[in-house]
Design an enzyme around this catalytic site. Structure first.
Site, PDB file in Angstrom:
ATOM      1  N   CYS A 119     -34.777 168.908 113.597  1.00 61.26           N
ATOM      2  CA  CYS A 119     -35.176 168.662 112.600  1.00 61.26           C
ATOM      3  C   CYS A 119     -35.452 169.921 112.359  1.00 61.26           C
ATOM      4  O   CYS A 119     -36.350 170.511 110.864  1.00 61.26           O
ATOM      5  CB  CYS A 119     -36.379 168.380 113.005  1.00 61.26           C
ATOM      6  SG  CYS A 119     -36.512 166.164 113.079  1.00 61.26           S
ATOM      7  N   HIS A 252     -41.194 170.298 106.977  1.00 59.91           N
ATOM      8  CA  HIS A 252     -39.969 168.627 107.397  1.00 59.91           C
ATOM      9  C   HIS A 252     -40.671 167.265 107.352  1.00 59.91           C
ATOM     10  O   HIS A 252     -42.463 167.340 107.234  1.00 59.91           O
ATOM     11  CB  HIS A 252     -40.185 169.026 108.763  1.00 59.91           C
ATOM     12  CG  HIS A 252     -39.104 167.850 109.517  1.00 59.91           C
ATOM     13  ND1 HIS A 252     -38.256 166.998 109.285  1.00 59.91           N
ATOM     14  CD2 HIS A 252     -39.339 166.957 110.201  1.00 59.91           C
ATOM     15  CE1 HIS A 252     -37.669 166.277 109.445  1.00 59.91           C
ATOM     16  NE2 HIS A 252     -38.267 165.348 110.443  1.00 59.91           N
ATOM     17  N   ASN A 282     -37.142 160.847 107.525  1.00 61.46           N
ATOM     18  CA  ASN A 282     -37.237 161.695 107.482  1.00 61.46           C
ATOM     19  C   ASN A 282     -35.311 161.796 107.560  1.00 61.46           C
ATOM     20  O   ASN A 282     -34.995 161.537 108.496  1.00 61.46           O
ATOM     21  CB  ASN A 282     -37.477 161.195 108.812  1.00 61.46           C
ATOM     22  CG  ASN A 282     -37.608 162.665 109.873  1.00 61.46           C
ATOM     23  OD1 ASN A 282     -36.643 163.994 109.719  1.00 61.46           O
ATOM     24  ND2 ASN A 282     -37.855 162.848 111.233  1.00 61.46           N
TER      25      ASN A 282
END
Length: 325
Positions: A119, A252, A282
């Site tokens: 990520c 993020h 996500n």
């Protein structure tokens, strides 16, 4: 004269299939797994996510996002001399997804490689591209985050399968006489490998170990909030700026609670945070460029504004990039 790099175009793409929490809960119920819209929203802030079709790969999503970024930058694929793709769900073990994207895009001949920092991948990739442009090794880079995380989810684990989605985001980064990328700060700590990982691997034609995502959510949360603040402050210090100079925070998009905690530590109201986790979930390495493009196209993020990008992911990896649009 010193050489800098700046973003000249952004783009993003989400696969057509959109699953609300109600949709996902209904699918999980068929497996005997209980969850609900209320349970998911309360813990994550997520209302929906997008899943790619079975025959769609990371490079396909990357291609669509890249086309939009190139159009926004006013350039052609042949103008690109560097492609970096951040992904942890590549099309193949090798070659790189960047090489596959290069061919689909028609940008053959330029340098192309992948960056794998889960990520945090996009901030890693953007930092590498910036360094290559500053050194003269490249002049116009295509930097992409693209993921099909739906392929590695354990749909018997409601604590993880409700979190993730598929998508891609891209930017064109060009050489400039004026600073665009102001500073960056990257870190990793391998002793935390086990708190977020896909432990399986391919050997002898077989998958050894578990090929699905495993996460210790509480451990990730505790670690993420602390390291994100440190990376933000280190990046601001390098640029000679403070919290008050930030026009937009684009973190993020993992979990609304992590984002809110990070904003509080930086003394920023949530009005200064670009939020897409509610509709995208996500999307790992794609989440930051997706959110950046969303902010640009809806008029939130404007030319001349100072934007802080922050990523945190498996490895454990984390980092930040401060830029002027």
């Amino acid at each position: 004269m010193r050489r800098y790099a700046r973003i000249t175009g952004t783009g993003s793409y989400l696969p057509p299939r959109r699953l609300t929490n109600h949709d996902l809960a209904a699918e999980l119920a068929q497996r005997g797994i209980e969850t609900s819209d209320e349970w998911i929203v309360e813990r994550t802030g997520i209302h929906a996510r997008h899943f790619a079709a079975p025959d769609v790969a990371s490079s396909d999503l990357a291609l669509e996002a890249s086309k939009k970024a190139l159009e926004a930058a006013g350039c052609q694929p042949q103008d690109i001399d560097l492609i970096i793709v951040a992904t942890s769900t590549p099309d193949m073990v090798f070659p790189s997804t960047a090489c596959i994207l290069q061919n689909k895009l028609g940008a053959n001949g330029c340098a192309a490689f992948d960056v794998q920092a889960v990520c945090s991948g996009f901030v890693y990739a953007l930092t590498v591209a910036d360094a290559m442009i500053q050194s003269g090794a490249a002049s116009r880079a295509l930097v992409v985050g693209s993921e099909v995380f739906s392929r590695i989810l354990d749909f018997n684990d409601r604590t993880t399968c409700v979190l993730f989605g598929d998508g891609a985001g891209a930017v064109v980064l060009e050489a400039s006489e004026q600073p665009g990328i102001l500073a960056s700060d990257l870190h990793a700590d391998g002793k935390h490998v086990g708190i977020l990982c896909v432990p399986g691997n391919v050997s002898g034609g077989q998958v050894l170990g578990d090929p699905l995502l495993k996460m210790d959510g509480q451990a990730v949360f505790k670690l993420a909030v602390g390291v994100l603040e440190k990376a933000a402050r280190a990046t601001l210090d390098k640029a000679g700026l403070t919290d008050a100079d930030i026009d937009w925070l684009i973190p993020h998009q993992a979990n609304i609670r992590i984002m809110q905690s990070t904003a509080r530590k930086l003394k920023l109201s949530m009005d200064k945070v670009v939020v897409t986790v509610d509709q995208h979930g996500n999307t790992s390495a794609a989440s930051i460029p997706l959110a950046l493009d969303h902010g640009v196209r809806n008029g939130q993020v404007k030319p001349g504004q100072t934007v802080l990008l922050e990523g945190v992911g498996g490895g454990f990896t984390w980092g930040a990039v401060l830029l002027k649009m």
